[in-house]
Structure formats: structure tokens, C-alpha cells
Motif scaffolding. Structure first.
Motif, short mmCIF file in Angstrom:
data_model
loop_
_atom_site.label_atom_id
_atom_site.label_comp_id
_atom_site.label_asym_id
_atom_site.label_seq_id
_atom_site.Cartn_x
_atom_site.Cartn_y
_atom_site.Cartn_z
N ALA A 34 0.83 -1.21 0.00
CA ALA A 34 0.00 0.00 0.00
C ALA A 34 0.87 1.26 0.00
N SER A 35 1.98 1.21 0.74
CA SER A 35 2.90 2.36 0.76
C SER A 35 3.53 2.57 -0.62
N TYR A 87 2.26 1.67 -3.50
CA TYR A 87 1.22 2.18 -4.40
C TYR A 87 1.04 3.69 -4.21
N SER A 88 1.04 4.13 -2.96
CA SER A 88 0.86 5.56 -2.68
C SER A 88 1.99 6.38 -3.29
N LEU A 95 1.68 6.31 -7.15
CA LEU A 95 0.54 7.12 -7.57
C LEU A 95 0.96 8.58 -7.65
N GLY A 96 1.69 9.05 -6.62
CA GLY A 96 2.17 10.43 -6.63
C GLY A 96 3.15 10.69 -7.76
N ASN A 108 -5.60 -2.33 1.30
CA ASN A 108 -6.00 -0.93 1.37
C ASN A 108 -4.93 -0.17 0.59
N ILE A 130 -4.26 2.82 -0.47
CA ILE A 130 -3.67 4.10 -0.10
C ILE A 130 -3.33 4.04 1.37
N ASN A 131 -2.04 4.06 1.69
CA ASN A 131 -1.58 3.95 3.07
C ASN A 131 -0.61 5.08 3.36
N LEU A 132 -1.12 6.16 3.95
CA LEU A 132 -0.29 7.32 4.22
C LEU A 132 0.42 7.22 5.56
N LEU A 142 3.85 5.77 5.03
CA LEU A 142 4.51 6.33 3.86
C LEU A 142 5.87 6.93 4.21
N TYR A 146 9.32 5.70 2.63
CA TYR A 146 9.61 6.58 1.50
C TYR A 146 11.09 6.64 1.18
#
Length: 412
Positions: free
Chosen positions: A64-65, A67-68, A71-72, A189, A191-193, A196, A200
Motif C-alpha cells: 500500500a505504501s 502504491y501511494s 501514484l504520486g 487498502n 492508499i496507506n499514508l 509512507l 519513503y
């Protein structure tokens, strides 16, 4: 399916200048796709396999991280490309008139949408490949070519724009189906902020090195297309058709073999089976070179007949055959070295030898550009194909040397 799509493109559009313009726009965006996709795959797979046998929530949080983050990255890149693609095209496309550059820009707007959808969909396919769901991933890849064929059959009277319709609609359907499959497979899920920030730094560091390495390799195709545009009408499409059957074998054998071996290499590293990696790597390279050289020479001998049988119908006539088959012959000779380069690169990715690969890719880009410049003057578009062959021999040899030296340094 991708190969059958090319038969329809050849039948309806041959080696026309309109197809040249569309292919250049598509190459521009496809180059960005392959750069990002390669960097994503090399970043995600080794880390994913570390979580494979751990707690399910850890694996899902990691994905999920990822993917987030991507996506950005996808949103940023595609937005920037939308606003600045006209300036970029003017900068790197010397062989087109102002009106042709406007046509390329119009096609680009379709392909930027395709690019965004492909970025996110490819991440799902990378996850499926890492989890050894190769059959499902392969089926997903056939969706876009199917829609291209469908749109050509329905809208061919509108011209090459029907190809763009198929690419965008196919990418959209492919993304939706991949999304559904991944949700069902991992109950993610997406989107996992929360995690992140902790993920990152490591992900982006590895991704940035791989991105720039892939950038220089991806720019080789774009440079080839730019030089081909100088050869006049049909230059780009001739280069494109000349690469189709070699690319088919690349896709059927080389890319599939590289994908499967990458998962195996990474899994062996996670389980500290370094000696198994060395044995598998050396045996695979020997097998690929021996059988690859024999196979490629056979293909060269029947190259003209292959082009005639596969493409000579409709707008693709005997003149087109004579233009394309020498290009194809040179690119057939590339196959064993393409396999060697990809397998060696996958091993380098697995051991995170990414900085060495970055330097090799930078040198390969400049070498290819110099060879294009020299050989196109004497041999035309065929010279571009020979430049690609020589660049692959160089790149494959250096990748192999780096891997062998790494094994020796570890005293494996």
C-alpha cells in the motif's frame, strides 16, 4: 496478441507518414513507461519477497505504501508531460515539419492518459509476477492489444487515430481488471499514508537510481526514432516493423525468462543461497548464448520470407518488404545479447548493484547515439539497427563482467 495487433496495423496503414507520427508520439510515452516500470519492478520485487513469508499485514502495508508513492510519481510525471510535451518534442524531433509536430502533440494527449493508467496497472502486474501469478499477468497484458485490434476494425476509416482509441480504452480496462484482481488476491487498502514516511526514503532512493539508469536505456529507442525521422517518409514505421518479430521473441522468451529469474534470484538472496544464484546465472548465460546465436542465425536466413508472409498485404507492399527485412535481420542478431543483458541486469537488480548499472546505461546511450549518427549516413535506417546490435553487445558484456566480479568479491 500484441503481435497479431501489428498485422492489423500493417494491413490498414502500411509504412505511411501518419503512422510515423503516431509511432513517434507512442514511443515518447512508451519510453517513459518502460523506464518507470523497470525501476518499479527492480525496487518492489526484492523487498516484496522479504515480506512474503512474514505477517500478512506487513506485506500489505508495504504494498500500500509503494502504491501511494507511485501514484504520486505518476500524477507528477504525467501532469508535467501534459504541460511541457510540446517543448520536449520540438527539442528532440529534428526530422518533422511544424505541422507534423502539431500532429504528434495531438497524439501525445491520448498517450499521456494511457501512460498514467499503465503506470498504476503495471505495479499490479509486478506484484502478481513477484507472487508467481505469471498466467494472470500474461492475460492482463493481452487486453490492450485486443482493444487496439477492435478499434482499428471499427474506426479504421478515421485513420491512425483508431490506434490511439484502442490504446487508451485497452489501458483503462486493463487497469480496472488488474485492480479487481489485486484487491481480491491481497485484500489491500491501496492508499496507506501512515507508513509512507518510514518507507519513503528507502524506496525512493533505490527507485531514483533505477529510474535514471532506465532513463538512458529508454532514451536509446527515442534516439533511434529521432534519427529514423531524418530518413524521410516511412523511416520510423520501417524501423518499427523491423523490430516487431524480434520483439515477439524478446517478449516470448527473453522478457519472460528475465521475469521468472528475477523472482528466483531475489528469493535465493532472501534465503542466503548465493552459490545457487551463481550456478544458475552462469549456466543460463551459457545456454542463452549457444542456443540464441544458432536460433538468431536461422532467423536471419529466413528474414525476408518472414516479413513477406507476416506483413505483405494491404498497404504493406513489396517495396515495404525490401525496406524492412534488412532492419529485421540486424535486430535478429541482437536476440542472444538482449537475453544476456536482461538476465545480467536482473541479477544486478537482485544484489542492488544499481549504481554500476546506471554507469553502464549512461555509456550505452551515448555509444548508441554516436553509432546512429555515423551509421545512418552510410546505411540509412539499417544503420540504426546495427547501432542497436553493437550497443547490446557492449551492454551485455559489461553487465556480465560486473556480476561475475561481484560473485568473486564475495568469494562465492
Amino acid at each position: 496478441m500484441s503481435f497479431f495487433k501489428e498485422l492489423f496495423v500493417a494491413y490498414f496503414f502500411g509504412t505511411s507518414r501518419d503512422l510515423d507520427l503516431l509511432l513517434y508520439a507512442l514511443t515518447f510515452t512508451s519510453t517513459m513507461y518502460f523506464i518507470i516500470n523497470g525501476a518499479m519492478s527492480s525496487t518492489v520485487v526484492p523487498n516484496f519477497l522479504k515480506f512474503k513469508n512474514k505477517d500478512e499485514s506487513q506485506k500489505n502495508n508495504y504494498l500500500a505504501s509503494v502504491y501511494s508513492i507511485f501514484l504520486g510519481i505518476s500524477l507528477l510525471l504525467c501532469t508535467s508531460l501534459y504541460f511541457f510535451h510540446v517543448e520536449l518534442i520540438h527539442l528532440i524531433a529534428p526530422g518533422f515539419t511544424p505541422d507534423e509536430l502539431l500532429d504528434i502533440s495531438s497524439f501525445m494527449k491520448y498517450f499521456i492518459v494511457y501512460l498514467f493508467l499503465s503506470f498504476l496497472g503495471s505495479l499490479f502486474q509486478i506484484i502478481l509476477n513477484a507472487n508467481k501469478r505469471f498466467f494472470v499477468s500474461g492475460l492482463l497484458m493481452s487486453i490492450t492489444p485486443f482493444f487496439i485490434i477492435l478499434m482499428i476494425l471499427i474506426f479504421n476509416k478515421l485513420g491512425v487515430i483508431s490506434i490511439a482509441f484502442g490504446i487508451v480504452s485497452g489501458a483503462f480496462i486493463q487497469y480496472i481488471i488488474a485492480f479487481i484482481v489485486i484487491r481480491a488476491e491481497f485484500n489491500l487498502n491501496l492508499i496507506n499514508l501512515e507508513d509512507l514516511r518510514s518507507k519513503y526514503g528507502d524506496i525512493f532512493h533505490n527507485f531514483s537510481i533505477l529510474f535514471f539508469g532506465g532513463l538512458f536505456i529508454g532514451l536509446i529507442d527515442l534516439t533511434d526514432q529521432s534519427f529514423a525521422s531524418l530518413a524521410g517518409d516511412g523511416g520510423i514505421s520501417s524501423l518499427n516493423y523491423g523490430n516487431k518479430i524480434p520483439a515477439l521473441f524478446d517478449g516470448l522468451f527473453v522478457t519472460v525468462l528475465g521475469t521468472v529469474l528475477f523472482s528466483t534470484f531475489s528469493e535465493n538472496i532472501a534465503k542466503r543461497r548465493n552459490n545457487a544464484n551463481k550456478v544458475l546465472f552462469v549456466k543460463t548465460i551459457k545456454m542463452v548464448l549457444v542456443f540464441g546465436v544458432i536460433f538468431s542465425l536461422i532467423l536471419v536466413m529466413i528474414s525476408k520470407d518472414l516479413i513477406s508472409i507476416v506483413f505483405e498485404r494491404g498497404a504493406f507492399n513489396q517495396e515495404s518488404v525490401l525496406k524492412v527485412y534488412p532492419i529485421q535481420s540486424a535486430l535478429f542478431l541482437r536476440l542472444p545479447f538482449s537475453a544476456m543483458a536482461i538476465i545480467s541486469a536482473r541479477m544486478m537488480n537482485s544484489y542492488e548493484l544499481n549504481k554500476a548499472m546506471l554507469m553502464i546505461n549512461i555509456i550505452s546511450f551515448f555509444l548508441n547515439a554516436a553509432l546512429d549518427f555515423i551509421l545512418i549516413k552510410k546505411f540509412g535506417v539499417v544503420g540504426i539497427a546495427f547501432a542497436t546490435l553493437l550497443t547490446y553487445i557492449w551492454s551485455a558484456s559489461l553487465n556480465y563482467i560486473v556480476v561475475i566480479r561481484h560473485f568473486k568479491s564475495k568469494s562465492i
